[in-house]
Design an enzyme around this catalytic site. Sequence first.
Site, mmCIF file in Angstrom:
data_model
loop_
_atom_site.group_PDB
_atom_site.id
_atom_site.type_symbol
_atom_site.label_atom_id
_atom_site.label_comp_id
_atom_site.label_asym_id
_atom_site.label_seq_id
_atom_site.Cartn_x
_atom_site.Cartn_y
_atom_site.Cartn_z
ATOM 1 N N ASN A 72 65.685 34.603 51.419
ATOM 2 C CA ASN A 72 65.255 33.512 52.289
ATOM 3 C C ASN A 72 66.079 32.273 51.974
ATOM 4 O OD1 ASN A 72 63.230 32.189 54.185
ATOM 5 N ND2 ASN A 72 63.062 30.879 52.384
ATOM 6 N N TRP A 77 57.996 22.896 48.323
ATOM 7 C CA TRP A 77 57.577 24.117 49.000
ATOM 8 C C TRP A 77 56.140 23.937 49.488
ATOM 9 C CZ3 TRP A 77 59.771 27.590 44.586
ATOM 10 C CH2 TRP A 77 61.094 27.960 44.893
ATOM 11 N N ASP A 111 59.396 10.345 55.677
ATOM 12 C CA ASP A 111 59.564 11.681 56.243
ATOM 13 C C ASP A 111 59.934 11.650 57.721
ATOM 14 O OD1 ASP A 111 59.489 14.542 56.134
ATOM 15 O OD2 ASP A 111 57.887 14.380 54.654
#
Length: 616
Positions: free
Chosen positions: A169, A187, A285
């Site tokens: 991945n 994560w 963000d």
Amino acid sequence: MAFPDIQSFLRLLEQRGELLRVSVPVSRELEITEISDRLVKRGGPAVLFEQVQGSEFPVVMGLMGTRERTALALGVGGLDDLAAKVRHLIDLKGSGGMMGMLGNLPKLRDAMHLPPRRVRSAPVQEVVWRGDEVDLSHIPVLKCWPLDGGPFVTLPLVITKDPETGERNMGMYRMQVMGRNTTGMHWQRHKTGTRHLEKARRRGERLPVAVAIGGDPALIYAATAPLPPIPGLDEFALAGYLRGQRYPVVKGVTVDLDVPANAEFILEGYVDPQEDWVVEGPFGDHTGFYTLPDLYPLFHVTAVTMRRQPVYPATIVGRPPMEDAYLIEASERLFLPAAQLILPEIVDYHMPPAGVAHNLVVVSIRKEFPGQAYKVANGLFGLGQMMFAKVIVVVDEDVRVNDLGAVWREVARQATPGRDTLTTRGPIDVLDHSSRGWGYGGKLIIDATTKRPEEVGSGASSRDDQASDLSPDVFAPAASSELPRFEGVLAQRQTPDGYWMVALHKTRAGQAQELAAVFAAHPAAAGMRHLLICDQETDVTDTDDVWWTVLNNIDPERDVLVLPTPGGALLAWDGARKLPEEGFVRPWPPKIVMDQAIKDRVDARWHLYGLPQQWR
């Protein structure tokens, strides 16, 4: 096209006048962000900062900062061509005898380019730091926004392998530099990296990790793409398909992982699932708000490999529009054919920048039966990362989904609040600060399609009949002197298409809901369909700013209300901040705003950067 790397792509951009160089020293703390933010919001060029204070390596920003550069990076003439490439691949003929099967051969040859190709030596391993040589402060990692917890790697290609199956991945997870050889690893609970780490924990093993910085721009994009769980399809395979040849990889020098041979840097190391997690953040963000501090795993860097003269590529996320909007659009185009395979009535869909990917999805359909809009919306909620969608608006096939003005006019004309709106709940992006719980909250479906008789009872059955019911006079805004007054309202505006936008300085619990009730009962509400309540920092004259704030700040099941008005019904969207007294226990994050001192510094130094005044 032969496989490019970052540096060959920079040469191409410079030849096309799409890259400028800044040769004076600049700071990696905020200054590069402010310059780059101005350029991407004005559709400006990519920029190579040749002298970054505290590092010997240059920084490049804005590689995919326009729709055209993103298409160029992916090797297509336009982003719509991505859908054509995928449709060509998946439209395999299963009939027609031998001749029909032979017709598949060119497509199967394309598919053969999917697996990566192992090479023995690679540019990215020309220089190797091991052990005590590792010092991440020498790499020009940026501190992007004033309240950020530190410098963050913003374009990392994080590579892991399933400890049980060996499945590879690659994902893009931000990484806060914690020390000379450690970073956080962001994560989230729904990410594949988290699953790999949990399997390593059960096996009592460390999880090897490699982080590539740079490489083929198509691979950088692929790390952001929401790939479906198809065996053999990973990010290297997607990049290989886009390029038409197998992607070159090399084995890491200290980890048993394949890494991009043409990257600029590789960080090799591990995450130990037995270690306590560390506080990571805040971080400005992609929502345009700060993500507040939280606990995440710690990544230990045991080796760094690089080219002899590497370039450090980075991006910034924040208040839209940003560079990531074009990566999102590329994913839209790439996965449209797959969505149409499952939901064939879909004509098109769009995730506009104001919705920062998951907050708003607009989909157009060929409508053939009553209730079809809800069937499509619910189907989309079940497709991969579309499960995080917060608001889905469904329109007729002749409405352009990327024309938000037309979409919202259609919503006002076609969707009666209450009758044609439906709230539900499900998984929500963990970065959503307004949901009722972490990763869980409300959703809203708006059916703005032409209604069938079964959907309106004895009402009209055609768009023309509905349009006559909602004549322009119904949407006539009230004069400013006729608008109601209410505690904390700083500004308000009504639009000719039925939207009432209000900036509220909220100081107490229940204030926004009281405002909604008072405004809905006022005669000025007779000409409105939607009441959009925003915070005090919102510019009600800027429709994109209003929708960006509202969509970020609502949990639809809690905050979108149907209220009666003198003219029918009103959909009230409570996009004001939520208070602890209202049962909202999580801290409410601030919007991202650059320090004024940095803005002034960039203004004063603009002539030194050598950048055109039009981008200032």
